[in-house]
Design a protein around this motif. Structure first.
Motif, short mmCIF file in Angstrom:
data_model
loop_
_atom_site.label_atom_id
_atom_site.label_comp_id
_atom_site.label_asym_id
_atom_site.label_seq_id
_atom_site.Cartn_x
_atom_site.Cartn_y
_atom_site.Cartn_z
N PHE B 190 0.72 -0.75 -0.29
CA PHE B 190 0.28 0.11 0.10
C PHE B 190 0.76 1.39 -0.39
N VAL B 191 0.52 2.85 -0.70
CA VAL B 191 1.08 3.22 -0.74
C VAL B 191 0.19 4.50 -0.36
N TYR B 192 0.26 5.31 0.68
CA TYR B 192 -0.85 5.79 1.38
C TYR B 192 -0.74 7.04 1.02
N VAL B 193 -1.51 8.74 0.83
CA VAL B 193 -1.14 9.63 0.99
C VAL B 193 -2.18 9.95 2.22
N THR B 194 -1.16 11.00 2.73
CA THR B 194 -2.05 12.18 4.22
C THR B 194 -1.78 12.90 4.37
N HIS B 195 -1.87 13.52 4.69
CA HIS B 195 -1.65 15.17 5.42
C HIS B 195 -1.81 14.87 7.25
N ASP B 196 -2.36 13.69 7.39
CA ASP B 196 -3.08 13.42 8.96
C ASP B 196 -1.82 12.86 9.58
N GLN B 197 -0.43 13.43 10.75
CA GLN B 197 -0.25 12.19 11.25
C GLN B 197 -0.63 11.54 12.33
N GLU B 198 -2.01 11.27 12.71
CA GLU B 198 -2.11 10.51 13.80
C GLU B 198 -2.34 9.71 12.65
N GLU B 199 -2.81 9.80 11.10
CA GLU B 199 -3.45 8.09 10.83
C GLU B 199 -1.89 7.79 10.26
N ALA B 200 -0.63 8.36 9.85
CA ALA B 200 0.54 8.07 9.18
C ALA B 200 0.43 6.81 10.53
N LEU B 201 0.77 7.56 12.31
CA LEU B 201 1.55 6.78 12.09
C LEU B 201 0.80 5.35 12.77
N THR B 202 -0.83 5.47 12.91
CA THR B 202 -1.26 4.33 13.48
C THR B 202 -1.40 3.29 12.45
N MET B 203 -0.91 3.67 11.11
CA MET B 203 -1.75 2.86 9.70
C MET B 203 -0.19 2.14 9.53
N SER B 204 0.76 3.21 8.93
CA SER B 204 2.17 2.71 8.76
C SER B 204 3.20 1.52 9.11
N ASP B 205 3.78 0.93 8.35
CA ASP B 205 4.78 0.00 8.38
C ASP B 205 6.61 1.52 8.12
N THR B 206 6.04 2.29 7.33
CA THR B 206 7.03 3.03 6.78
C THR B 206 5.86 4.75 6.62
N ILE B 207 7.04 5.88 6.73
CA ILE B 207 6.41 6.96 6.77
C ILE B 207 7.76 7.94 6.25
N VAL B 208 7.00 8.45 5.07
CA VAL B 208 8.43 9.54 3.87
C VAL B 208 7.98 10.43 4.13
N VAL B 209 7.98 11.26 5.12
CA VAL B 209 8.11 12.74 5.47
C VAL B 209 8.31 13.77 4.42
N MET B 210 7.80 14.80 4.22
CA MET B 210 7.73 15.35 2.25
C MET B 210 7.51 16.79 2.86
N LYS B 211 8.31 17.82 1.83
CA LYS B 211 8.31 19.04 2.50
C LYS B 211 8.71 19.85 1.09
N ASP B 212 7.67 20.33 0.36
CA ASP B 212 8.09 21.43 -0.48
C ASP B 212 8.68 20.44 -1.84
N GLY B 213 8.53 19.30 -2.15
CA GLY B 213 9.53 18.38 -3.35
C GLY B 213 10.17 17.94 -2.76
N THR B 214 10.59 17.67 -1.39
CA THR B 214 11.85 16.84 -0.84
C THR B 214 11.74 15.81 0.15
N ILE B 215 12.04 15.10 0.04
CA ILE B 215 11.98 13.94 1.32
C ILE B 215 12.36 14.47 2.58
N GLN B 216 11.93 14.58 3.91
CA GLN B 216 13.06 15.03 5.36
C GLN B 216 13.13 13.90 5.70
N GLN B 217 12.44 12.67 5.82
CA GLN B 217 12.67 11.28 6.69
C GLN B 217 11.70 10.58 6.09
#
Ligand SMILES: Nc1ncnc2c1ncn2[C@@H]1O[C@H](COP(=O)(O)OP(=O)(O)OP(=O)(O)O)[C@@H](O)[C@H]1O
Ligand SMILES: [Mg+2]
Lengths: 274, 349
Positions: B190-217
């Motif tokens: 699954f590749v899941y898009v959200t801007h809700d950090q809670e949703e990301a934290l509870t659902m994911s195996d891996t989180i890709v944090v993005m900002k202005d077109g770049t990957i932060q972490q």
């Protein structure tokens, strides 16, 4: 529905230019002035039940149908191209398509006369290609050509507008599910654009079946369509009753065809313009 | 891990007449993982997804699928399916026809299609909705149809663009659970898009944090939460209490020495989990009324609220409250089911 004051001018407009003329039309169609005064009669409508007039009516419907079909076959791909990603950002092409509509209808039709006449441009080109002595002007084909030329934008614009309003994500969803362009066209775009197609058909068929200018200019004086017949009754013969009766019958024919279209349209979500 | 990633983006950039939507993105997506693209509006999440689906061509860089370069392959030939944010259901088809669309294109026979559609309807809890037209469905139901329509094609990768964005909180929670269940059941990526950090934290195996077109972490929810790489990530993820716990069953979790009702599910029974509670979600009550008892260790005034550290059940709880309890007071704390967030435990290697 709540009526407010600003709808009154429109109501007055409708009364003067639609309701009153329609009542007059009904009046002339079904009355005759005899010695006993004005009486109800079906004679005028019955008079139309004459092979000569029926032929005219049938020929008009036939030509209008041919014209509508050609407009659809030509117009749908044109709308698709105009609404496609490549051109939708660039309105020039759509504009080019609309500009001829700004030129007076008569002028446009006269222009075709000069193009098609003996020793005109098209004639000369055909001669150059060794297809000499083709009678172009004053034929069925010339009339259909004139109709298609004049009415094509009425087919293209409603379809174009439905296509540009279509949700691009729906098309992407279909592609995503494995549909190539042909399948997307067949299963998504065409079914969803049907309201536009139906508007287009209506807007082409109606003027095509009633035209008298195009048939007069490009079909020659001897060429009679139902529009010419009506015009003759009013302007030449002066038989307003018979003229009205033909108009009335034509209106019924158009209403019936609308009804059929509309019933068909209902099966999809409607959004057509009547 | 030596296993070939299912999707690889290499040096991908995308420019929309002047706006740099993506700047040199490098991303590996492992088979069967639940990967979330997380970031504020306009950071390029949708663009990344559209490049994977094939709706957008990268200006530079390549996309690989199972090691094969698919940069120039059109969407309809890719083994991924998308759940669109605005559902994008076919309005002229009923629910069953919508779901069957992908299979009818593959010219599958009617009996098989009917069987699979029924299975899908069962999976997304929409039995009996076959003949309904999609505009007569609620938002949540439409979303399920969209998910079923994508899943019936048995994609290797399911792309979901803020699929729950239009739903209200309660429905959202419910759908999160269902999506996780489905992910687990099907065992696909699954590749899941959200801007809700809670949703990301509870659902994911891996989180890709993005900002202005770049990957932060890029990392597991725990890594992102516990060791944010930079202030942006830390700020975006927010402060929380995380304690280890165990899912007893759906909607019931054990942590800090007792059982709590919660609204999460989709975990295995007795699965080890991490429990996240935001500091502002912990209520201070009297000792007798508290679900947990403890002692206030420190109090800091933070402007609008007080930040108190409370020692209870062997953990330090950070609590934000507009009411202050002095240091040394014995108090009770209470947490509502809605405020308990369950995170998948990272496998400890
Ligand atoms: N078709 C387009 N034309 C021009 N610019 C676009 C287009 N699509 C996206 N952009 C721009 O690219 C950037 C990234 O957009 P994108 O849609 O990927 O953001 P996002 O992370 O999905 O945001 P959101 O959470 O709001 O959906 C934005 O600045 C956006 O304005
Ligand atoms: Mg987006």
């Amino acid at each position: 529905m709540k009526k407010t004051w600003y709808s009154y001018p429109y109501l007055v407009w409708m009364a003067i230019f639609i309701v009153v003329p329609f009542l007059l039309l009904l009046f002339y169609s079904f009355t005759a002035s005899t010695d006993q005064g004005i009486v109800f009669t079906l004679d005028h409508v019955k008079r139309l039940w004459d092979p000569i007039y029926l032929m005219v009516l049938l020929r008009s419907i036939n030509l209008a149908l041919i014209c509508t079909i050609i407009c659809l076959i030509v117009g749908y791909p044109v709308s698709l191209i105009l609404a496609s990603k490549e051109y939708s950002s660039n309105k020039v092409l759509a504009l080019l398509f609309v500009i001829p509509m700004w030129i007076n209808f008569l002028l446009r039709t006269y222009a075709w006369m000069t193009l098609l006449e003996k020793d005109g441009l098209v004639y000369t080109i055909l001669e150059f290609l060794h297809i000499p002595n083709t009678q172009l002007l004053y034929t069925d084909q010339a009339v259909v050509l004139g109709m298609v030329y004049n009415f094509l934008p009425f087919m293209v614009l409603p379809i174009y507008s439905v296509l540009t309003k279509m949700d691009k994500h729906i098309i992407e969803a279909a592609e995503d599910l494995g549909a190539n362009y042909i399948t997307v066209l067949r299963r998504i775009i065409i079914p969803l654009s049907l309201p536009g197609v139906i508007s287009g058909i209506t807007m082409v068929f109606m003027p095509a079946v009633t035209t008298f200018i195009i048939s007069r200019l490009l079909g020659g004086g001897h060429y009679i369509l139902v529009g010419n017949l009506i015009e003759q009754q009013f302007m030449v013969v002066g038989d307003w009753n018979f003229g009205s009766a033909i108009s009335f019958v034509l209106m019924v024919v158009i209403l019936i065809s609308m009804g059929i279209m509309r019933k068909y349209d209902k099966e999809y979500e409607g959004g057509a313009i009547w | 891990m030596s296993e070939e990633p299912i999707i690889r983006l290499v040096n991908v950039s995308k420019d929309y007449d002047g706006t740099e939507a993506l700047k040199n993105i490098n991303l590996y997506i492992r088979k069967n993982e639940f990967l979330t693209l997380l970031g504020p509006s306009g950071c390029g999440k949708t663009t990344t997804l559209r490049i994977i689906a094939g709706f957008e061509q990268p200006d530079t860089g390549e996309v690989f699928f199972e090691g094969k370069n698919i940069t120039n392959i059109p969407p309809y030939k890719r083994k991924v399916n998308t759940v669109f944010q605005r559902y994008a259901l076919f309005p002229h088809m009923n629910v069953a026809e919508n779901i069957a669309f992908g299979l009818t294109i593959k010219k599958m026979d009617k009996k098989t299609i009917d069987k699979k559609v029924a299975e899908m309807l069962e999976l997304v809890n929409l039995k009996g909705f076959e003949k309904r037209y999609v505009d007569s469905l609620s938002g949540g139901q439409q979303q399920r149809v969209a998910i079923a329509r994508a899943l019936i094609n048995e994609p290797e990768v399911l792309l979901l663009d803020e699929p729950l964005g239009a739903l209200d909180l309660k429905l959202r929670k419910g759908m999160q659970i269902e999506l996780k269940k489905i992910h687990k059941y099907l065992g696909i990526t699954f590749v899941y898009v959200t801007h809700d950090q809670e949703e990301a934290l509870t659902m994911s195996d891996t989180i890709v944090v993005m900002k202005d077109g770049t990957i932060q972490q890029i990392g597991t929810p725990e890594m992102i939460y516990n060791e944010p790489k930079n202030a942006f990530v830390a700020d975006f993820i927010g402060e929380s209490n995380i304690v280890p716990g165990r899912m007893i069953k759906d909607n019931l979790v054990y942590f800090a020495g007792r059982e709590f009702k919660c609204v999460d599910g989709g975990f295995g029974d007795n699965e080890e989990v991490d429990v996240v509670v935001r500091p502002e979600d912990i209520k201070l009550v009297s000792e007798e009324q508290g679900m947990l008892q403890g002692k206030v260790e420190s109090v800091t005034f933070k402007g609008v609220h007080y930040e108190m550290m409370v020692r209870s059940a062997g953990y330090e709880w950070m609590i934000h409250s507009t009411l202050m309890e002095p240091v040394g007071t014995r108090i009770g704390i209470s947490i509502l089911p809605n405020d308990i967030h369950i995170m998948k435990k990272v496998s400890t290697k």
